[in-house]
Design an enzyme around this catalytic site. Structure first.
Site, PDB file in Angstrom:
ATOM      1  N   CYS A 168       7.737  13.150  -3.601  1.00 24.95           N
ATOM      2  CA  CYS A 168       6.707  12.649  -2.593  1.00 24.95           C
ATOM      3  C   CYS A 168       8.098  11.289  -2.315  1.00 24.95           C
ATOM      4  O   CYS A 168       8.070  10.410  -3.090  1.00 24.95           O
ATOM      5  CB  CYS A 168       5.638  12.028  -2.118  1.00 24.95           C
ATOM      6  SG  CYS A 168       5.002  10.979  -1.161  1.00 24.95           S
ATOM      7  N   GLY A 169       9.253  11.945  -1.811  1.00 22.45           N
ATOM      8  CA  GLY A 169      10.104  10.781  -1.514  1.00 22.45           C
ATOM      9  C   GLY A 169       9.572   9.788  -0.462  1.00 22.45           C
ATOM     10  O   GLY A 169      10.241   8.718  -0.083  1.00 22.45           O
TER      11      GLY A 169
ATOM     12  N   ASN B 252      -1.711   8.909   1.053  1.00 18.93           N
ATOM     13  CA  ASN B 252      -1.356   9.463   0.188  1.00 18.93           C
ATOM     14  C   ASN B 252      -1.586   7.963  -1.255  1.00 18.93           C
ATOM     15  O   ASN B 252      -1.278   7.146  -1.246  1.00 18.93           O
ATOM     16  CB  ASN B 252       0.532   9.004   0.325  1.00 18.93           C
ATOM     17  CG  ASN B 252       0.529  10.486   1.180  1.00 18.93           C
ATOM     18  OD1 ASN B 252       0.636  11.508   1.284  1.00 18.93           O
ATOM     19  ND2 ASN B 252       0.739   9.836   2.482  1.00 18.93           N
TER      20      ASN B 252
ATOM     21  N   CYS C 285       8.768  12.918   5.994  1.00 17.91           N
ATOM     22  CA  CYS C 285       8.443  13.132   5.060  1.00 17.91           C
ATOM     23  C   CYS C 285       9.948  12.767   4.680  1.00 17.91           C
ATOM     24  O   CYS C 285      10.641  13.405   5.322  1.00 17.91           O
ATOM     25  CB  CYS C 285       7.898  14.561   4.818  1.00 17.91           C
ATOM     26  SG  CYS C 285       8.946  15.516   2.847  1.00 17.91           S
TER      27      CYS C 285
ATOM     28  N   ARG D 246      -1.357  13.544   0.953  1.00 18.18           N
ATOM     29  CA  ARG D 246      -2.671  13.462   2.177  1.00 18.18           C
ATOM     30  C   ARG D 246      -2.109  15.224   2.389  1.00 18.18           C
ATOM     31  O   ARG D 246      -0.774  14.877   3.097  1.00 18.18           O
ATOM     32  CB  ARG D 246      -2.941  12.307   2.653  1.00 18.18           C
ATOM     33  CG  ARG D 246      -3.494  12.490   4.270  1.00 18.18           C
ATOM     34  CD  ARG D 246      -3.178  11.804   4.845  1.00 18.18           C
ATOM     35  NE  ARG D 246      -1.526  12.066   5.840  1.00 18.18           N
ATOM     36  CZ  ARG D 246      -1.119  10.599   7.295  1.00 18.18           C
ATOM     37  NH1 ARG D 246      -2.562   9.919   7.151  1.00 18.18           N
ATOM     38  NH2 ARG D 246      -0.216  10.928   7.251  1.00 18.18           N
TER      39      ARG D 246
END
Length: 314
Positions: free
Chosen positions: A254-255, A220, A96, A245
């Site tokens: 979202c990185g 994702n 993440c 997800r």
């Protein structure tokens, strides 16, 4: 059964928010149950009920996008941090990007260091924190379109080919792994266009792709719109939205998705240069995806609050 209270802190990176537990000091027997209960956006942890020592713009949001269980090993140089992210559905994510940036800030707050090695399930990643600790940069590994590593499941003559700009369950997507699998779909019109990226009902179009048979581990799903292709003086600018997800919904940032978007845009020839700014709803992220070597992700990180919550949420 754990019945004690666990100290937690909450941080966010461009709105992607996480509860942090010092796993070396605290015991949580059922991490999945802990994450499911405390990350819930309707019934989860609420900072307004806890001690809030540094409220940020997102500190009044109930719940979180995941729980980071962290252990610091200061005997290494740079200091190493073991990172495990448990998501709101109880699953564990291998990587993440924004979470890793939060890890760096949390570790800085504990040690005063500005450089760290973060051990993730996707590999060890170098991270740095700015002098004033308001932003962090994380190495993101090398994005891959290799269908075996995304992974993508296809048969016949396409089995060994990357999934690039192909139709999957209603969206034209490119599949890339940036620590976790992503499907990236480019749309016309950025955030300032009335019929652009924000006009798409992501909760409708993303789940069929997220669960498509071609993604055996799920994916994702990112929508992206190129606002500036980077052919002028500055870096490329890409608006981004991500259905994650494990969260099973849209997040404010979202990185790994931001890196996936830029990698896919480069692969498709939609942007010039290796540097780009991604603009998810929660803020701006600076991305580099070089022709060779690690991609990088840079952006702001903020501490929201500290408090204690039940180790056994039941």
């Amino acid at each position: 059964m754990n019945t004690h209270a666990v100290p937690v802190e909450k941080y966010h990176g461009t709105g992607n928010d996480f509860l942090v537990v010092d796993a070396a000091a605290e015991s949580v027997g059922d991490r999945a149950a802990f994450a499911r209960a405390h990350c819930d956006r309707e019934t989860g942890v609420d900072g307004r009920d806890l001690d809030a020592d540094e409220r940020g713009a997102h500190s009044d949001r109930r719940g979180a996008d995941g729980v980071l269980f962290l252990s610091v090993a200061e005997r290494f140089d740079p200091t190493r941090v073991v990172m495990t992210l448990v998501q709101p559905d109880g699953s564990t994510a291998t990587m993440c990007g924004n979470g890793a940036r939060v890890v760096a800030r949390w570790a800085h707050d504990r040690t005063g260091d500005h450089e760290f090695m973060i051990d993730t399930q996707a590999g060890t990643r170098r991270a740095t924190v700015t002098a004033d600790a308001t932003a962090a940069t994380i190495e993101m590994g090398v994005p891959t379109f290799d269908p075996r590593r995304v992974p993508v499941a296809r048969e016949g003559h396409d089995a060994d080919d990357p999934l690039v700009d192909e139709r999957v369950e209603g969206l034209t997507v490119t599949a890339v792994n940036t620590g976790v699998p992503h499907a990236v779909a480019f749309v016309d019109g950025g955030r300032n266009d009335s019929d652009g990226i924000d006009a798409v009902d992501l909760d409708v179009v993303a789940p069929p792709v997220r669960h498509a048979d071609v993604f055996p581990e799920g994916a994702n799903v990112n929508l992206a719109a190129v606002v500036d292709d980077g052919s002028g003086d500055g870096p490329a600018v890409v608006d981004q939205r991500t259905f994650e997800r494990g969260v099973e919904g849209e997040t404010r940032s979202c990185g790994t998705g931001a890196v996936a978007v830029v990698a896919a845009a480069r692969r498709l020839g939609l942007i010039d240069g290796e540097a780009a700014v991604s603009r998810p709803p929660g803020g701006e992220l600076e991305i580099t995806v070089p022709d060779a070597g690690h991609a990088t992700l840079t952006g702001p990180v903020a501490h929201e609050f500290s408090g204690t919550i039940p180790a056994d949420p039941q």
